[in-house]
Scaffold this motif. Structure first.
Motif, PDB file in Angstrom:
ATOM      1  N   SER A  88      -3.041   4.564  -1.178  1.00  0.00           N
ATOM      2  CA  SER A  88      -3.175   4.349  -2.623  1.00  0.00           C
ATOM      3  C   SER A  88      -4.563   3.851  -2.991  1.00  0.00           C
ATOM      4  CB  SER A  88      -2.115   3.347  -3.093  1.00  0.00           C
ATOM      5  OG  SER A  88      -2.247   2.111  -2.390  1.00  0.00           O
ATOM      6  N   ALA A  89      -5.286   3.283  -2.024  1.00  0.00           N
ATOM      7  CA  ALA A  89      -6.645   2.824  -2.305  1.00  0.00           C
ATOM      8  C   ALA A  89      -7.653   3.961  -2.285  1.00  0.00           C
ATOM      9  CB  ALA A  89      -7.053   1.755  -1.290  1.00  0.00           C
ATOM     10  N   GLU A 125      -8.264   5.919   0.489  1.00  0.00           N
ATOM     11  CA  GLU A 125      -8.690   6.209   1.857  1.00  0.00           C
ATOM     12  C   GLU A 125      -7.817   7.312   2.452  1.00  0.00           C
ATOM     13  OE1 GLU A 125      -9.166   3.948   6.192  1.00  0.00           O
ATOM     14  OE2 GLU A 125      -8.495   2.844   4.401  1.00  0.00           O
ATOM     15  N   THR A 159       0.858  -1.184   0.000  1.00  0.00           N
ATOM     16  CA  THR A 159       0.000   0.000   0.000  1.00  0.00           C
ATOM     17  C   THR A 159       0.892   1.231   0.000  1.00  0.00           C
ATOM     18  OG1 THR A 159      -1.701  -1.168   1.252  1.00  0.00           O
ATOM     19  CG2 THR A 159      -1.840   1.225   1.197  1.00  0.00           C
TER      20      THR A 159
END
Length: 219
Positions: A123-124, A126, A110
């Motif tokens: 990176s998602a 959030e 991540t």
């Protein structure tokens, strides 16, 4: 002393000795003695209480129902009963075996981006908020608390009380002139006497503050 179990003062002396040992070794500050009504609590050894599912047996008190049963298995060492928010809490120390370490199933990577508006962005997508707003609110709370404490000391001095004296029951702190003017809207409002204030508090007139006495016009 007969109203409580003998284990409570014994453990208090043991804990006091440990506190002074930590102070002399430089691991802690000087011990602060507890006051009645502030941080109330006591400690029991494992031979002074019993646990049966969601109940605990306390000396001199009997069986007391707990909110939940004990979640850990192992040897029970001690129990600390403390009072907070008018409720009693039981902190039970249990000697358990170390749980075996297992490898994490997810081995993905991540990316983390530290920014200004958000403390961290993954990176998602959030976003993680930073603790800065919380620190600012805590500082504002401390500033307002100091201001309120100074006002209380000034009001006590006006009544002839010491700064650390308790306010007698039924006595009201005087209101400053600025507060009266801000609440009444009349800059030339006369201060209310205790008798007139009591009369106005029973049936206040609309659009007029409590304790306001209109000036008497002379002809």
């Amino acid at each position: 002393m007969l109203e409580v179990t003998k284990n409570a003062p014994q453990m208090a002396i043991v804990q006091l000795g440990d506190a002074f040992k930590n102070f002399r070794s430089g691991r802690a500050e000087y011990p602060k003695f507890r006051k009645k009504g502030v941080h109330e609590g006591f400690t029991l050894t494992n031979d002074q209480f019993f646990i049966d599912d969601s109940r605990i047996r306390i000396p001199k008190r009997g069986w007391v129902r707990m909110r939940e049963s004990l979640r850990f298995t192992g040897k029970i060492m001690s129990a600390t009963l403390s009072r907070g928010a008018d409720k009693w809490f039981a902190g039970i120390t249990v000697d358990t075996e170390d749980s075996p370490k297992r490898r994490a199933e997810n081995q993905g990577a991540t990316g983390v981006d530290l920014g200004v508006s958000a403390w961290a962005t993954l990176s998602a997508g959030e976003k993680v908020a930073g603790p800065k707003p919380h620190r600012e609110l805590l500082e504002r709370q401390r500033r307002l608390s100091r201001s309120l404490s100074r006002k209380h000391k000034a009001a006590k001095a006006q009544l002839g009380l010491a700064a650390n004296a308790h306010i007698p029951k039924g006595m009201r702190l005087p209101v400053s002139e600025n507060a009266k003017k801000a609440g009444s809207g009349y800059p030339d409002a006369m201060p209310a006497s205790p008798i007139s204030e009591k009369r106005c508090c029973t049936s206040p007139r609309p659009n007029r503050p409590v304790g306001f006495i209109p000036p008497v016009s002379r002809t």
